[in-house]
Design a protein around this motif. Structure first.
Motif, short mmCIF file in Angstrom:
data_model
loop_
_atom_site.label_atom_id
_atom_site.label_comp_id
_atom_site.label_asym_id
_atom_site.label_seq_id
_atom_site.Cartn_x
_atom_site.Cartn_y
_atom_site.Cartn_z
N GLN A 126 31.59 11.31 -18.95
CA GLN A 126 31.28 12.21 -17.88
C GLN A 126 29.98 12.73 -17.80
N GLU A 127 29.48 13.18 -19.15
CA GLU A 127 28.12 13.59 -19.27
C GLU A 127 26.95 12.62 -19.10
N GLN A 128 27.41 11.27 -19.46
CA GLN A 128 26.41 10.48 -19.00
C GLN A 128 26.30 10.11 -17.74
N LEU A 129 27.42 10.01 -17.04
CA LEU A 129 27.50 9.71 -15.61
C LEU A 129 26.53 10.64 -14.96
N ILE A 130 26.67 12.05 -15.16
CA ILE A 130 26.19 12.85 -14.48
C ILE A 130 24.69 12.98 -14.69
N GLU A 131 24.21 12.86 -16.04
CA GLU A 131 23.01 12.97 -16.40
C GLU A 131 22.21 11.78 -15.71
N LEU A 132 22.72 10.39 -15.73
CA LEU A 132 22.20 9.22 -15.15
C LEU A 132 21.93 9.36 -13.81
N SER A 133 23.00 9.92 -13.13
CA SER A 133 23.11 9.98 -11.86
C SER A 133 21.85 11.12 -11.39
N ARG A 134 21.84 12.18 -11.93
CA ARG A 134 21.06 13.29 -11.73
C ARG A 134 19.28 12.56 -11.92
N ARG A 135 19.36 11.56 -13.06
CA ARG A 135 17.84 11.30 -13.32
C ARG A 135 17.44 10.19 -12.36
N PHE A 136 18.54 9.25 -11.61
CA PHE A 136 18.34 8.45 -10.67
C PHE A 136 17.77 9.23 -9.37
N THR A 137 18.76 10.06 -9.02
CA THR A 137 18.20 10.99 -7.96
C THR A 137 16.88 11.74 -8.11
N LYS A 138 16.64 12.18 -8.95
CA LYS A 138 15.08 12.57 -9.19
C LYS A 138 14.23 11.71 -9.14
N ASN A 139 14.28 10.69 -9.89
CA ASN A 139 13.58 9.48 -9.74
C ASN A 139 13.25 8.75 -8.18
N LEU A 140 14.31 8.57 -7.74
CA LEU A 140 14.61 8.18 -6.11
C LEU A 140 13.72 9.25 -5.19
N THR A 141 13.74 10.49 -5.30
CA THR A 141 13.31 11.48 -4.72
C THR A 141 11.65 11.41 -4.93
N ASP A 142 11.37 11.50 -6.12
CA ASP A 142 9.83 11.24 -6.58
C ASP A 142 9.25 10.05 -5.86
N LEU A 143 9.91 8.90 -5.95
CA LEU A 143 9.32 7.68 -5.42
C LEU A 143 9.37 7.66 -3.86
N ILE A 144 10.19 8.29 -3.41
CA ILE A 144 10.39 8.64 -1.86
C ILE A 144 9.36 9.13 -1.30
N ASN A 145 9.28 10.40 -2.03
CA ASN A 145 8.22 11.40 -1.59
C ASN A 145 6.52 11.00 -2.02
N SER A 146 6.42 9.78 -2.81
CA SER A 146 5.31 9.74 -3.43
C SER A 146 4.32 8.84 -2.31
N SER A 147 3.02 8.58 -2.63
CA SER A 147 2.22 7.98 -1.79
C SER A 147 1.88 6.62 -2.23
N GLN A 148 2.76 6.16 -3.32
CA GLN A 148 2.45 4.71 -3.95
C GLN A 148 3.18 3.73 -3.15
N GLU A 149 2.61 2.71 -3.08
CA GLU A 149 2.87 1.54 -2.22
C GLU A 149 4.18 0.67 -3.40
N GLU A 150 4.86 0.00 -3.01
CA GLU A 150 5.53 -0.74 -3.94
C GLU A 150 4.66 -1.87 -4.76
N ASP A 151 3.69 -2.13 -4.23
CA ASP A 151 2.94 -3.05 -5.03
C ASP A 151 1.97 -2.34 -6.26
#
Length: 153
Positions: A126-151
């Protein structure tokens, strides 16, 4: 980024989409939109009510969406709106007895299903699922909101 990273991102997002579809189908089966189900769920467990701003934060819905859902629920007499004596700008949305009766079976069942599904994991899982899901969401949020291009990644 490796081929395996892409495969796992695809799988994780597919599972997320499957969960989204489960909630959407459950809501429709009960004559609701998924967004209305989320608002009903939030209000059902908020014994003292919530402001519309709090509902937006809890359900990740826009102010316009929450306002429309609350208006519809007011028409059906499922909720009331009460002034906050300390701050008249913020009003509390509270479920009526009619609203609680209307929402009970649907909300309690989905909550039971969520709680039971989680209980099938060990506390560590349970702790792993929550922590990893939280980290994935944060990473995704940061990347979506960044100005970096995929290359650049």
């Amino acid at each position: 980024m490796t081929k395996n990273d892409r495969k796992n991102a695809y799988l994780y997002c597919m599972f997320r989409d499957e969960q989204y579809a489960l909630y959407d189908n459950y809501a429709k089966k009960n004559g609701l939109s998924m967004k209305t189900l989320l608002v009903l769920n939030a209000l059902y467990y908020a014994k003292d009510g919530m402001t519309q701003k709090e509902i937006c934060q809890k359900t990740f819905n826009s102010k316009q969406t929450v306002n429309l859902i609350i208006k519809n629920m007011l028409q059906e007499k499922y909720v009331t709106i009460e002034e906050n004596p300390a701050d008249k700008r913020n009003k509390f949305v509270k479920m009526t007895e009619k609203g609680r009766t209307y929402a009970k079976d649907t909300v309690v069942h989905i909550t039971w299903a969520e709680d039971t599904a989680m209980s099938l994991f060990t506390p560590e899982e349970q702790e792993q699922l929550i922590e990893l899901s939280r980290r994935f969401t944060k990473n995704l949020t940061d990347l979506i909101n960044s100005s970096q291009e995929e290359d650049e990644i």
